[in-house]
Design a protein around this motif. Structure first.
Motif, PDB file in Angstrom:
ATOM      1  N   GLU A  63      33.393  24.897  22.128  1.00 38.98           N
ATOM      2  CA  GLU A  63      33.867  23.755  22.908  1.00 38.98           C
ATOM      3  C   GLU A  63      35.083  23.119  22.227  1.00 38.98           C
ATOM      4  N   ASP A  64      35.973  22.528  23.033  1.00 37.21           N
ATOM      5  CA  ASP A  64      37.189  21.900  22.503  1.00 37.21           C
ATOM      6  C   ASP A  64      36.878  20.812  21.485  1.00 37.21           C
ATOM      7  N   TRP A  65      35.789  20.066  21.683  1.00 40.31           N
ATOM      8  CA  TRP A  65      35.467  18.965  20.784  1.00 40.31           C
ATOM      9  C   TRP A  65      35.107  19.448  19.382  1.00 40.31           C
ATOM     10  N   TRP A  66      34.848  20.750  19.217  1.00 41.95           N
ATOM     11  CA  TRP A  66      34.549  21.308  17.893  1.00 41.95           C
ATOM     12  C   TRP A  66      35.807  21.318  17.028  1.00 41.95           C
ATOM     13  N   GLU A  67      36.959  21.229  17.699  1.00 38.68           N
ATOM     14  CA  GLU A  67      38.276  21.157  17.059  1.00 38.68           C
ATOM     15  C   GLU A  67      38.499  22.344  16.129  1.00 38.68           C
ATOM     16  N   ASP A  68      38.920  22.097  14.871  1.00 35.10           N
ATOM     17  CA  ASP A  68      39.285  23.209  13.982  1.00 35.10           C
ATOM     18  C   ASP A  68      38.164  23.591  13.018  1.00 35.10           C
ATOM     19  N   ARG A  69      36.950  23.202  13.327  1.00 40.17           N
ATOM     20  CA  ARG A  69      35.821  23.583  12.475  1.00 40.17           C
ATOM     21  C   ARG A  69      35.585  25.092  12.577  1.00 40.17           C
ATOM     22  N   TRP A  74      29.942  27.096  14.086  1.00 41.85           N
ATOM     23  CA  TRP A  74      29.565  26.919  15.488  1.00 41.85           C
ATOM     24  C   TRP A  74      28.461  27.920  15.865  1.00 41.85           C
TER      25      TRP A  74
END
Length: 149
Positions: A63-69, A74
């Motif tokens: 998901e986009d909200w995970w950003e650069d993790r 994930w």
């Protein structure tokens, strides 16, 4: 693609993450496997027994909200969410990755998938690694309790 009986096996979080890099729209399903599931591409609501119009599965797409993790982190989080299912559903239940078309949502808001293409099994080592990775995050993330009341 291999036949459902002899799917390749991925053993690490990195292998699952690489698979996700090659394909979009992937899901993980915990069951006795595609050979059983593809005979009747339908799940059943465990509480009511109502047949559902596809296989219940959980999305792997980041998901986009995970950003650069980390994608591996994930994957660990996604696999950890349902690692309790083999204990609840009995022998032979294990995770496998599929590609398919989402047709609706089940009673727990999980995707229901049809036009299923099995891609691989996920080995128990990857589930162990997911549980260990999530445990390492507990100071930052908190705990995720599973089970009944």
């Amino acid at each position: 693609m291999s036949s459902p009986e002899n799917l390749p096996v991925v053993s690490t979080l990195t292998e699952v993450a690489r698979l996700m890099g090659r394909h979009q729209g992937l899901y993980v399903r915990w069951s006795r496997g595609p050979a059983t599931d593809l005979a009747d591409v339908s799940s059943k609501d465990a509480l009511t027994g109502v047949p559902l119009p596809g296989l219940s599965a959980n999305p792997l797409d980041v998901e986009d909200w995970w950003e650069d993790r980390s994608v591996e982190l994930w994957v660990a989080r996604r696999l950890y969410d349902y690692a309790h299912l083999p204990h609840e559903k009995g022998p032979g239940v294990r995770p496998w990755v599929l590609r398919g078309r989402e047709i609706g949502r089940g009673p727990d808001n999980e995707p229901l998938v049809t036009e299923v293409e099995p891609l691989c099994w996920i080995a128990h080592q990857a589930i162990d690694a997911a549980e260990a990775e999530v445990a390492r995050q507990e100071q930052e993330w908190g705990t995720l309790r599973r089970g009944g009341r």
